[in-house]
Design an enzyme around this catalytic site. Structure first.
Site, PDB file in Angstrom:
ATOM      1  N   LYS A   1       0.776  -1.178  -0.312  1.00  0.00           N
ATOM      2  CA  LYS A   1      -0.115   0.191  -0.250  1.00  0.00           C
ATOM      3  C   LYS A   1       1.004   0.962  -0.061  1.00  0.00           C
ATOM      4  CE  LYS A   1       0.966   2.136   3.385  1.00  0.00           C
ATOM      5  NZ  LYS A   1       1.923   3.111   3.505  1.00  0.00           N
TER       6      LYS A   1
ATOM      7  N   TYR B   1      -4.227   3.805   6.277  1.00  0.00           N
ATOM      8  CA  TYR B   1      -4.995   3.279   7.414  1.00  0.00           C
ATOM      9  C   TYR B   1      -6.669   3.997   8.137  1.00  0.00           C
ATOM     10  CZ  TYR B   1      -0.595   1.098   7.302  1.00  0.00           C
ATOM     11  OH  TYR B   1       0.049   0.037   7.123  1.00  0.00           O
TER      12      TYR B   1
HETATM   13  P1  NAD Z   1      12.291   2.070   2.434  1.00  0.00           P
HETATM   14  O1  NAD Z   1      12.989   3.939   1.714  1.00  0.00           O
HETATM   15  O2  NAD Z   1      12.789   1.205   3.518  1.00  0.00           O
HETATM   16  O3  NAD Z   1      12.287   0.936   0.885  1.00  0.00           O
HETATM   17  C1  NAD Z   1      12.879   1.231  -0.063  1.00  0.00           C
HETATM   18  C2  NAD Z   1      13.146   0.560  -0.532  1.00  0.00           C
HETATM   19  O4  NAD Z   1      13.157   0.868  -2.811  1.00  0.00           O
HETATM   20  C3  NAD Z   1      14.774   0.449  -1.076  1.00  0.00           C
HETATM   21  O5  NAD Z   1      15.871  -0.606  -0.627  1.00  0.00           O
HETATM   22  C4  NAD Z   1      15.198   1.393  -2.170  1.00  0.00           C
HETATM   23  O6  NAD Z   1      17.041   1.279  -2.181  1.00  0.00           O
HETATM   24  C5  NAD Z   1      14.484   1.002  -2.940  1.00  0.00           C
HETATM   25  N1  NAD Z   1      14.802   1.694  -4.498  1.00  0.00           N
HETATM   26  C6  NAD Z   1      14.524   1.625  -5.353  1.00  0.00           C
HETATM   27  N2  NAD Z   1      14.249   2.762  -6.486  1.00  0.00           N
HETATM   28  C7  NAD Z   1      14.291   3.708  -5.469  1.00  0.00           C
HETATM   29  C8  NAD Z   1      14.284   5.324  -5.549  1.00  0.00           C
HETATM   30  N3  NAD Z   1      14.620   5.703  -7.161  1.00  0.00           N
HETATM   31  N4  NAD Z   1      14.232   5.709  -4.440  1.00  0.00           N
HETATM   32  C9  NAD Z   1      14.210   5.028  -3.678  1.00  0.00           C
HETATM   33  N5  NAD Z   1      14.463   4.480  -2.937  1.00  0.00           N
HETATM   34  C10 NAD Z   1      14.151   3.324  -4.585  1.00  0.00           C
HETATM   35  O7  NAD Z   1      11.246   2.233   2.187  1.00  0.00           O
HETATM   36  P2  NAD Z   1       9.568   1.247   2.978  1.00  0.00           P
HETATM   37  O8  NAD Z   1       9.568   1.689   4.260  1.00  0.00           O
HETATM   38  O9  NAD Z   1      10.538  -0.375   2.497  1.00  0.00           O
HETATM   39  O10 NAD Z   1       8.551   1.076   2.045  1.00  0.00           O
HETATM   40  C11 NAD Z   1       8.467   0.224   1.112  1.00  0.00           C
HETATM   41  C12 NAD Z   1       6.877   0.167   0.813  1.00  0.00           C
HETATM   42  O11 NAD Z   1       6.468  -0.833   1.705  1.00  0.00           O
HETATM   43  C13 NAD Z   1       6.043   1.429   0.327  1.00  0.00           C
HETATM   44  O12 NAD Z   1       5.212   1.233  -0.966  1.00  0.00           O
HETATM   45  C14 NAD Z   1       5.525   1.545   1.904  1.00  0.00           C
HETATM   46  O13 NAD Z   1       4.208   2.701   1.825  1.00  0.00           O
HETATM   47  C15 NAD Z   1       5.180  -0.058   2.507  1.00  0.00           C
HETATM   48  N6  NAD Z   1       5.579  -0.001   2.929  1.00  0.00           N
HETATM   49  C16 NAD Z   1       3.970  -0.489   3.946  1.00  0.00           C
HETATM   50  C17 NAD Z   1       4.017  -1.066   5.527  1.00  0.00           C
HETATM   51  C18 NAD Z   1       2.682  -1.737   5.606  1.00  0.00           C
HETATM   52  O14 NAD Z   1       2.907  -2.255   6.988  1.00  0.00           O
HETATM   53  N7  NAD Z   1       2.211  -2.494   4.967  1.00  0.00           N
HETATM   54  C19 NAD Z   1       5.210  -0.590   6.109  1.00  0.00           C
HETATM   55  C20 NAD Z   1       5.989   0.105   5.227  1.00  0.00           C
HETATM   56  C21 NAD Z   1       5.466   0.281   4.094  1.00  0.00           C
END
Ligand code: NAD
Length: 368
Positions: A138, A223
């Site tokens: 999401k 949420y």
């Molecule tokens: P994050 O920034 O920690 O991870 C993102 C990943 O994408 C990194 O490994 C990064 O290297 C990669 N990436 C590839 N291309 C990129 C770019 N151009 N710029 C930045 N990063 C790039 O983020 P996250 O918190 O892991 O979130 C990732 C997804 O998961 C999002 O869609 C977020 O909404 C979702 N999420 C959901 C929950 C949940 O509880 N369901 C919790 C956290 C995140």
């Protein structure tokens, strides 16, 4: 190919199951432990950031219907680190350029997109074209038009699309959903829901940049929006919204805080907010015989329930993400829709589009 999923029959059976059950009448509470799967599905995580490595990978050590077998990352150091940690064969590790070759890899059944929001559409469509079952985090995409494209691509490829709404798979939220149906405390008048966190160093975070699909409404906004929908068991008919940004140089073209009000049929209202400016998390439902809800309501753990007259309710701690992935993969194995398909993500994005439209037009009421 040792694959329990025949893509050609999947779509037909999925459609038949959807017609037979009606997507909206899928039971809230189900157990993935009651069925012994023919085999564990193999899953590949795309994007190895915080959620993938810190939350989903440990959860995949607890799943019964699915196991981690593949990685997709743009960072070779992460490929090495997590490949070694989880014993991932080298031929199951891809980068964003050679990702499409995953089509030829029979050990990967499911692809889970955990990338910045602006990349969800591209990778869901590429995963579908590779013939894999798809899970997407999401918010599903940047807007409703993208969601429709993603749903269309998965339908065309004959694969399933599930959205990572983990709370649908945990008992507190399921209890709130059940109360919306059974109304143990009489009619529901109003819902109050808020979810936010205080973001440190926003200039370094993609979640504070519009180009990558950032903004509070995109990050935690789903949420309170979901909570308003599942606490009432209804779809909103109109929305009004306001957005705030204390420093546009820091929060680059995105909302730092959004407040929105949803109107449901029968004069039921939801007052919702989301923010990067404060740690906040609660869901309160005002019903005829008193207030009930969850505080917090959307944590990975530590949720607590409360009832009118001060009673509390709690469930044993569990791993939400393991339950979510197990149930999604069981649905795939059983060739039936999961509880949170692409259409559920689309419903939220239609409302988020309307929230933006309300703000753009000066906070006017938008009829959905
Ligand atoms: P994050 O920034 O920690 O991870 C993102 C990943 O994408 C990194 O490994 C990064 O290297 C990669 N990436 C590839 N291309 C990129 C770019 N151009 N710029 C930045 N990063 C790039 O983020 P996250 O918190 O892991 O979130 C990732 C997804 O998961 C999002 O869609 C977020 O909404 C979702 N999420 C959901 C929950 C949940 O509880 N369901 C919790 C956290 C995140």
């Amino acid at each position: 190919m040792n694959n329990p999923l025949n893509r050609r029959t999947f779509l037909t059976q999925l459609s038949a199951a959807a017609i037979a059950t009606g997507l909206s009448s899928i039971p809230f509470i189900s157990s993935s432990k009651s069925v012994n799967p023919q085999k564990k599905l193999g899953i590949a995580l795309v994007g190895l950031g915080y959620y993938s490595t810190g939350i989903l990978m440990p959860a995949l050590e607890k799943t019964e219907n699915v196991k981690l077998v593949g990685l997709v990352t743009g960072t070779p150091e992460k490929a090495k680190k997590y490949g070694e940690k989880y014993n991932i064969p080298k031929e199951n590790i891809y980068n964003y350029q050679n990702f499409d070759e995953i089509a030829k890899n029979p050990s990967i059944d499911v692809i889970y997109i955990v990338l910045p929001n602006s990349m969800h559409k591209e990778f869901v469509i590429r995963a579908a074209k590779a013939g894999k079952q798809v899970i997407c985090e999401k918010p599903m995409a940047l807007n409703a038009a993208e969601c429709r494209e993603m749903i269309g691509a998965c339908q065309k490829a004959g694969v399933s699309l599930s959205i990572g709404y983990r709370l649908h798979y945990e008992p507190y939220t399921q209890r709130i959903m059940q109360m919306a149906k059974e109304k143990p405390y009489g009619d529901i008048f109003m819902v109050h829901a808020s979810a936010g966190w205080r973001m440190g160093r926003p200039t370094e975070q993609w979640k504070a940049k519009s180009k990558l699909g950032g903004g509070a409404i995109m990050d935690m906004g789903p949420y309170p929006l979901q909570a308003a929908r599942y606490s009432t068991g209804m779809e909103p008919i109109a929305v009004t919204a306001q957005m705030f940004n204390s420093d546009p140089k820091v929060f680059d073209g995105v909302d730092e805080t959004t407040t929105f009000q949803l109107e449901f049929p029968g004069n039921i209202f939801a007052n919702c907010s989301t923010t990067f400016a404060a740690n906040v998390n609660f869901l309160t439902i005002n019903a005829q015989k008193g207030d009930y809800g969850l505080n917090p309501f959307s944590g990975y753990n530590g949720i607590h329930g409360f009832l009118p007259n001060g009673e509390k309710f709690d469930f044993p701690e569990m791993n939400q993400q393991a339950a979510q992935m197990d149930e999604m993969c069981l649905a795939i194995l059983e060739k039936r829709p999961c509880k949170t398909p692409g259409e559920e993500g689309l419903r939220d994005m239609i409302i988020i589009d309307a929230i933006r439209e309300s703000v753009r037009k000066g906070g006017i009421r938008i009829v959905l």
